[in-house]
Design an enzyme around this catalytic site. Sequence first.
Site, PDB file in Angstrom:
ATOM      1  N   GLY A   1      38.129  47.402  29.028  1.00  0.00           N
ATOM      2  CA  GLY A   1      39.547  47.234  29.287  1.00  0.00           C
ATOM      3  C   GLY A   1      40.319  48.529  29.123  1.00  0.00           C
ATOM      4  O   GLY A   1      39.836  49.616  29.439  1.00  0.00           O
ATOM      5  N   SER A   2      41.539  48.412  28.616  1.00  0.00           N
ATOM      6  CA  SER A   2      42.445  49.559  28.566  1.00  0.00           C
ATOM      7  C   SER A   2      42.008  50.659  27.603  1.00  0.00           C
ATOM      8  O   SER A   2      42.540  51.766  27.667  1.00  0.00           O
ATOM      9  CB  SER A   2      43.853  49.095  28.208  1.00  0.00           C
ATOM     10  OG  SER A   2      44.407  48.348  29.270  1.00  0.00           O
TER      11      SER A   2
END
Length: 495
Positions: A215-216
Site C-alpha cells: 500500500g501507501s
Amino acid sequence: MTRCIRRCAALCLVLLLALAVNAVRVTVVEAGSYARDPANRRIAIARYEHPRGGILVGGASVTGSQQTGGQLAYARTYRDGPLYAPVTGFASQTYGTSLLEGTEDGLLSGTSSQLASVPLWNEITRDRQRPGDVHTTIDAAAQKAAYDGLAGRRGAVAAVDPATGRILALVSSPSYDPGLLAGTGPAVTDQWQRLNDDPAQPMLDRAIRQTYPPGSTFKVVTAAAALESGAVADLDAPTDSPDPYRLPGTTWSLTNEGRGCEDASVYDAFRVSCNTVFAKLGADVGLTAMARQAEAFGFNDDGLRVPPAVARSNFDTRMSRDQVALSSIGQFDTTATPLQMAMVAAAVGNGGELMRPYLVDRVTNHGGAVVAHTRPERLHRAVSEATAGQLQELMEAVVSDGTGTNAAIPGAVVGGKTGTAQHGVGNKGTPYAWFISYAKPPGANRAAVAVAVVVEDAEAARADISGGGSAAPIARAVMQSVLAAPPRPYDQPVS
C-alpha cells in the site's frame, strides 16, 4: 602341509582385507546414506541422547530440554513459546525442525564441525560434541512490546537496527507454542493436525515468510526513485497531478480519500498520502527506474537469509504504464514482507545505506567460547545521502503533521509512513493496515531503530488513518522500548 598353511593364511588375509574394505564402505562411503535412512533408529536415539543447546535472547535462554523417560531421552521445551516462536521455530522429535531450530540445528544438536576442538575430529571418530548455544540479536523488550501490541490480531512486526542490520524484533500473530510439537505420540500428532487445520495459520511466520501488498508505505520507494532520477528536484514545488488521475492507456480513474491532492507538492502529497500524485509520479519515472530503486531497497531478492529464508518481496520488471502507476502506490502485483518494509525505513534512517539483516549475533560452545560471530555487512547503497535526507524530511512530516501522529515519541525524532493495502476480489477484502517508521535518539544523526507493522484485520474508513490508528501505536511502543534500553557494546556502525 606347509603349502596348505600358506594357502589358508592367504585366504585369511584376503578375508581380512575384504572386511576392512567393507568397514570403510559402511563407516565412510555409505555413512551419509545410513544417516539419512529413516529406518535407522540409532540416529534419532543419538540425536536426543543429550539436552539440546540453547537459543538465547539477551543472554537468557528461551529454550530448554526435559527428560522423557523413553528411548529419545530429551525433548525440547520453550519459555514464552508463542512470544518467540517466529524466532526459534520448533524442534520436534516427530516433525523435524524449523526457523532457527532448523538453520542452526548442527550447532544446537552438537554435530557441527564448528564445535570440534580438533579439526575433522568429529568426522573421523563420529563422536557428538556437546551442543553449542545460539545468541540471537532479539531485544526482549522490543519483542514483548510488538507481541502485546498485536494482542492476538492477525499481523506481524519486524524491527531492525539500521546501523548494523541486527533484527531486534520478529513477531507474528496469532502464534503457537512450539513445545506442543516437541515430543512423540498421539498428543503431538493431534496438535500438529490442529495447528495445520487452523485457518488463522498460527505456524506461518508472517514477519519473514508472508508477503502483503504494501500500500501507501511503498510511496517511500516511489519518492526515492523520483528524487534519484531527477524527476523531482524540489519537494515543495507543485506537481502536475490531476485529481482524479486517469491511469495511462485506460478509462479507469484513480481518486483520493482526502482533499487537496490536485497538483499537490511531493511534500504535501506524501504527508497526507495522495494516491494520484504518486501513481502519476511512478508512471512518469518509468518502469526501469522504479524497478532499479525497488531492488536497491531489497525487492526481488530470492537469496535473503537471516539465516532462515525470507520470502521474496516482489516488484514486477515487466508492466504497462498503468500497472507501473498502481505498483507505485503499493498495489497491483507489488508485495513485501514486513521485514522488507522495515529495511526500507532502516535505509532511510541510516543515511541511505541498507545493512544486511541478521538474527544470530554469535554462537558459543559449551564452555562459553565464541566459535562464530556475525559481522555487520552493507547490502546496498539504497539512495544517496542527500536523497535520504529528503526522504527523512518527508517521513518526519508524516509524524509531526500528517497521517502518522500516533507514532510521535517525546524527545525523539520519528519518521514514518502510514498505508493500507487493498486486497481480495475487487479490493473488497478488509484492508491491511501498515505503518513503517524509524526513530532517532535525542541529538543523534542516524536512526537507532526501524520498524514495520502490518495488521491484517484492521477496520478502516480511510486507508491511511487505519495505518495511523491501528499500526502506528504498535510501532511507537517498539521504538520506545529500544530507545529506553542502554546501548550495547557491540552496537557499533560499520565504517
